[in-house]
Structures are given as C-alpha cells and as structure tokens.
Design a protein around this motif. Structure first.
Motif, PDB file in Angstrom:
ATOM      1  N   LEU A 327       4.026  -5.432 -10.437  1.00  0.00           N
ATOM      2  CA  LEU A 327       3.928  -3.966 -10.432  1.00  0.00           C
ATOM      3  C   LEU A 327       3.054  -3.482 -11.576  1.00  0.00           C
ATOM      4  O   LEU A 327       2.158  -2.642 -11.389  1.00  0.00           O
ATOM      5  N   TRP A 328       3.281  -3.981 -12.763  1.00  0.00           N
ATOM      6  CA  TRP A 328       2.527  -3.517 -13.938  1.00  0.00           C
ATOM      7  C   TRP A 328       1.053  -3.896 -13.840  1.00  0.00           C
ATOM      8  O   TRP A 328       0.176  -3.134 -14.243  1.00  0.00           O
ATOM      9  N   ALA A 329       0.782  -5.052 -13.247  1.00  0.00           N
ATOM     10  CA  ALA A 329      -0.603  -5.531 -13.174  1.00  0.00           C
ATOM     11  C   ALA A 329      -1.391  -4.897 -12.044  1.00  0.00           C
ATOM     12  O   ALA A 329      -2.596  -4.670 -12.170  1.00  0.00           O
ATOM     13  N   THR A 330      -0.721  -4.597 -10.921  1.00  0.00           N
ATOM     14  CA  THR A 330      -1.448  -4.195  -9.717  1.00  0.00           C
ATOM     15  C   THR A 330      -1.097  -2.803  -9.203  1.00  0.00           C
ATOM     16  O   THR A 330      -1.783  -2.291  -8.320  1.00  0.00           O
ATOM     17  N   GLY A 331      -0.011  -2.212  -9.691  1.00  0.00           N
ATOM     18  CA  GLY A 331       0.418  -0.914  -9.177  1.00  0.00           C
ATOM     19  C   GLY A 331       1.175  -1.009  -7.867  1.00  0.00           C
ATOM     20  O   GLY A 331       1.429   0.010  -7.214  1.00  0.00           O
ATOM     21  N   THR A 332       1.556  -2.210  -7.483  1.00  0.00           N
ATOM     22  CA  THR A 332       2.328  -2.365  -6.254  1.00  0.00           C
ATOM     23  C   THR A 332       3.261  -3.553  -6.410  1.00  0.00           C
ATOM     24  O   THR A 332       3.214  -4.285  -7.400  1.00  0.00           O
ATOM     25  N   MET A 333       4.118  -3.745  -5.409  1.00  0.00           N
ATOM     26  CA  MET A 333       5.051  -4.869  -5.410  1.00  0.00           C
ATOM     27  C   MET A 333       5.418  -5.157  -3.967  1.00  0.00           C
ATOM     28  O   MET A 333       5.538  -4.233  -3.152  1.00  0.00           O
ATOM     29  N   HIS A 334       5.585  -6.429  -3.652  1.00  0.00           N
ATOM     30  CA  HIS A 334       5.979  -6.819  -2.307  1.00  0.00           C
ATOM     31  C   HIS A 334       7.306  -6.150  -1.942  1.00  0.00           C
ATOM     32  O   HIS A 334       8.216  -6.027  -2.777  1.00  0.00           O
ATOM     33  N   ASN A 335       7.450  -5.728  -0.686  1.00  0.00           N
ATOM     34  CA  ASN A 335       8.608  -4.933  -0.288  1.00  0.00           C
ATOM     35  C   ASN A 335       9.929  -5.672  -0.457  1.00  0.00           C
ATOM     36  O   ASN A 335      10.919  -5.095  -0.915  1.00  0.00           O
ATOM     37  N   ARG A 336       9.995  -6.921  -0.078  1.00  0.00           N
ATOM     38  CA  ARG A 336      11.236  -7.688  -0.257  1.00  0.00           C
ATOM     39  C   ARG A 336      11.623  -7.723  -1.721  1.00  0.00           C
ATOM     40  O   ARG A 336      12.797  -7.557  -2.070  1.00  0.00           O
ATOM     41  N   VAL A 337      10.652  -7.928  -2.596  1.00  0.00           N
ATOM     42  CA  VAL A 337      10.940  -8.013  -4.022  1.00  0.00           C
ATOM     43  C   VAL A 337      11.356  -6.649  -4.562  1.00  0.00           C
ATOM     44  O   VAL A 337      12.185  -6.553  -5.471  1.00  0.00           O
ATOM     45  N   ARG A 338      10.806  -5.561  -4.008  1.00  0.00           N
ATOM     46  CA  ARG A 338      11.247  -4.218  -4.421  1.00  0.00           C
ATOM     47  C   ARG A 338      12.758  -4.075  -4.234  1.00  0.00           C
ATOM     48  O   ARG A 338      13.444  -3.486  -5.076  1.00  0.00           O
ATOM     49  N   MET A 339      13.266  -4.576  -3.126  1.00  0.00           N
ATOM     50  CA  MET A 339      14.708  -4.484  -2.887  1.00  0.00           C
ATOM     51  C   MET A 339      15.491  -5.283  -3.916  1.00  0.00           C
ATOM     52  O   MET A 339      16.564  -4.849  -4.377  1.00  0.00           O
ATOM     53  N   LEU A 340      14.969  -6.450  -4.290  1.00  0.00           N
ATOM     54  CA  LEU A 340      15.680  -7.298  -5.249  1.00  0.00           C
ATOM     55  C   LEU A 340      15.710  -6.673  -6.633  1.00  0.00           C
ATOM     56  O   LEU A 340      16.755  -6.676  -7.302  1.00  0.00           O
TER      57      LEU A 340
END
Length: 467
Positions: A327-340
C-alpha cells in the motif's frame, strides 16, 4: 451570441459516456470546471488521491482541448466557485453528473435551486453507477441491505449503453493545467506504478478482458496472480464509467461463451460497488457512523503503538506486513490482503475500524467515498450484509493458503526472503537455527507479533457478546 454551458466535473474525469458533457455541447460552447472543494461538510481527499487527481486532470485537459473545451480548475467552496465561474464565462447553463452522498446531495441541491432562481438552466445526470440508488428497491420499496438479492435484481436490469466520446470542432490548444492542489512528496513514487487518465483506463480494461479475465474467477484471491482488473482508481475518478465496463464485459461473454462465468464473477464485483453506493445514499455518513447501530456501543481499545506498527507493516504477521508495505509503495493493495489487514485491526487488535478506514483513505489511490467505508464496515461486521464479527481471519493460515510459495511476502518483506516456506508465514514459531540461517532476528530486523492471535480472538468474541 452563442450560449455557453459550464460542465462541472467531479468524479467523472472522462470524455466518453459523460452525459453532462454531451448536454453541454448540445447547449453551445462549453467550459469545463473542476473544483477541489473545501466545503466543511465534504470529506477532503486523501494524499494519494490528490496525487492521482493532479495527473488525471492534466490528461483530461488534453482530451477536452481535442473537442474544443477548456478546463478550468479552482479550489474553494463549491457554490462560490461555481457561480464565480458562471459569471466569468457568461454561461447560462450548468450541467453535472450526480453524486450520492448526503453532504454532496445537499450542496448540489442548493446550487441547483440558486441557479434556477437566477435564470441559469441547471440539470444533473446519472453518470457514475450502473443503477442509481433511488431506482433500485426491494419488493417492499426499501433499499436493499443484502447483496445477493440486490445483485439478482441488478443483473436483470437493462443497463443503459455507454455514449461514445463526443466530437466538436475546432480543437484548441490545451492550457497547462497546474491545479495547485497539494500533493505530498511521498506519493510521487506512484509514477512507477500507475498512469492516470481516460486513455490509460480504456487500455487497462481492454488488456484485462483480453489477457486476465479467463483466470479471474479462480485466481483472484491470490495476490501474486495477475488476474485482477486494476480498474478501481480509474473508476473512483470516473476516467471510465461502470456502464462502459459492464457492456464491454458482456460483449466478451457473448463472443466467447467459455468466458461467461468469469464475466459474471467480474460483474458481480462491479455490482458490489453499486451496492456500496446504495448504502452511501440511504444511510447517515457511513465513514463515521456504523450501519448497524449496536456497533456504536462496542468498546474499542486504544493502542497507538499497535496502530503505528500496523501502518508501517511491522506487525509480525508477514502477509499483513506485505500488504501494508505494498500500500505505501504503490497506493493500492490486493483485495484479499485488504480483508486480512482490516480484520487484524478491527478484531485482533480491537481498534476502531474508522482508524484503519482513515489510513486507507489517505494512502489508497482508489479511495472511494462509498466503497472505502463500506468495505471497512463489511470487515468490521458493522455494515449491511457484512462479514459476521465472529469471522476473524487468521493471517497465518490465510498466508499459507493464498501465498503458499511465499512470492508475495518475499517481494514486500525482503528481510524474510531466505526463510523456508514452512516458516515464512509464522517466523515467530521457527526454530532459532532456522531464523539464524535465514538472517532473521525477531528483535532486530523483523518484529515478533504485536498481538497473540488466540487471545485476541477470544477477546474480540467477548466484546461481541457485550453487544
């Protein structure tokens, strides 16, 4: 003298399928306006969103100039800027595509009322959802609170076909767009990962449908499998419309029957965005108020150190830390990992979900006023049709399941790169000899877990019982 229309662009930074822009061009000469609104009742954009916005507006200015439209940008109170711009350009009409939040609707209604009282033709249009929140209801006439029946109803609707990009002559030379909207220096690294703008959005959609769609249904939960669309920031800024995505995907399903199941799954995720917008429309401020009232009584903990460790990707749970660093590096995060990562905050740490939602709001390039709080409330259990509060994701078993070969963790948490897969997702359980061989020191270069998973699960379930 030719009539002039002011087209107020908000979350619709595109040329194609833009009903307000079409109406403006039909009216006469068009001036496009974007306001970085400072109204007290509106939520200000996060830092990552401002980075995207600046680049998106520069791309938009070029595309608008190709159809003879100049883009004006300003920062200030919405109503004040709108009427100043109307007067400055002698415009006798004001058009926009609708927004759906309570504060946004109140501002738009006041401007519409004032404009009409002053002889300005003011009209709004649907442009950012598949079906407007007030046009889809249950059999009893109320808003849907469960997604499955919402999706069953939406998929039977005749979704309006997107409009083609308008043409107008002659083109003009675009002004250099310097919005002045403040962008933090830490966000400039996103240039390595993203290309904002309508043309990039359309190219990304085409690439996804051509190359990634086939694996979407089966592989979308695995963070190292490149099968997701990556369209969410383009959608958040309206560089592409949901109707364009819907009809493009349906066209693929018709031409390639073997892709029908993948298309259906993909479109259900697009419909989830609409579902969040129905909540955004029908509920009180969902970024601050739990949609289930009983969660307003939950006793959240305060732990600034744990929250800081979570933000920094230093929780001691590798897949969570990988997600936060991505998230900090790219401004996004994979959706499954967002839930975790969200589950760890709300349930294991028992920290108020609004703290995590605010961090995402500031650091996500796809931060959306409906989806961001809607999805956080889903994980926290306080949303409509939410994941039950007692469903607490275990970051170890989730990592072992969805990142079995460890490629995701090794990319974003390189200090663990030499750990064997057996221990990669729980280095705190690895034998000392294994840690030494991998160069891992749980006190020096990678943290021990900031919370005990078993104890914190029991604590969360006890807090739920108190409700």
């Amino acid at each position: 003298m030719a009539s002039t229309a002011l087209v107020w662009l908000r979350n619709d930074l595109r040329i194609a399928d833009n009903p307000a822009l079409v109406a403006g061009l039909a009216h006469g000469r068009v001036v496009a306006l974007h306001v970085e609104a400072t109204d007290e009742t509106l939520r200000r954009r996060g830092s990552a969103s401002r980075w995207w916005l600046n680049r998106s507006l520069r791309a938009l200015a070029v595309d608008l100039a190709d159809i003879g439209v100049r883009l004006v940008t300003a920062e200030g109170e919405s109503e004040e800027i709108a009427f100043e711009t109307l007067r400055a350009h002698g415009a006798d009409a004001l058009f926009w595509n609708r927004r759906y939040g309570p504060a946004e609707r109140e501002i738009d209604a006041a401007i519409k009322l004032r404009g009409r009282s002053e002889g300005i033709a003011v009209e709004s249009f649907p442009g950012s959802v598949l079906v407007e929140p007030f046009d889809i209801a249950t059999g009893s006439g109320g808003p849907y609170s469960v997604f499955t029946p919402f999706w069953k109803t939406l998929r039977t609707r005749n979704i309006a076909a997107p409009r083609s990009a308008p043409s107008a002559a002659p083109p003009i030379s675009p002004d250099a767009v310097d919005t002045g909207y403040r962008t933090p220096t830490w966000a400039t690294k996103f240039d390595e990962h993203w290309q904002p703008g309508e043309r990039a959005a359309l190219a990304r959609l085409h690439s996804f449908l051509e190359h990634q769609l086939a694996g979407y249904a089966d592989q979308r939960d695995f963070p190292t499998h490149s099968v997701t669309s990556q369209l969410s920031p383009h959608l958040a800024f309206g560089e592409i419309s949901p109707r364009q995505i819907w009809h493009s995907a349906q066209s693929v399903a018709h031409s390639r029957p073997e892709a029908a199941a993948a298309v259906d799954k993909f479109l259900s995720e697009l419909a989830w965005r609409d579902f969040n917008y129905t909540q955004y429309f029908h509920r009180t401020d969902i970024a601050n108020v739990p949609m289930q009232e009983r969660f307003s009584r939950l006793s959240w903990r305060e732990d600034d150190a744990a929250l800081a460790a979570w933000k920094q990707g230093r929780t001691g749970f590798p897949i969570v830390d990988a997600g936060m660093r991505e998230l900090w590096a790219t401004g996004t995060m994979h959706n499954r990992v967002r839930m975790l990562v969200a589950s760890l905050v709300c349930k294991n740490l028992l920290l108020d979900w609004r703290l995590g939602e605010q961090w995402f709001w500031d650091t996500l390039v796809d931060a959306d006023p409906a989806s961001n709080p809607g999805n956080w409330q889903w994980v926290a259990g306080s949303g409509l049709d939410a994941s039950p509060f007692f469903r607490i994701f275990n970051p170890v078993t989730q990592g072992e399941r969805f990142d079995a070969d460890g490629r995701y963790v090794r990319r974003w948490v390189p200090e663990l790169a030499l750990l064997p897969n057996e221990w990669l997702h729980e280095p705190f359980e690895a034998p000392p000899a294994v840690l030494r061989a991998a160069g891992v020191d749980l006190e020096a270069n990678y943290p021990a877990p900031i919370v005990d998973l078993k104890m914190s699960r029991e604590r969360a379930l006890e807090a739920l019982k108190q409700l």
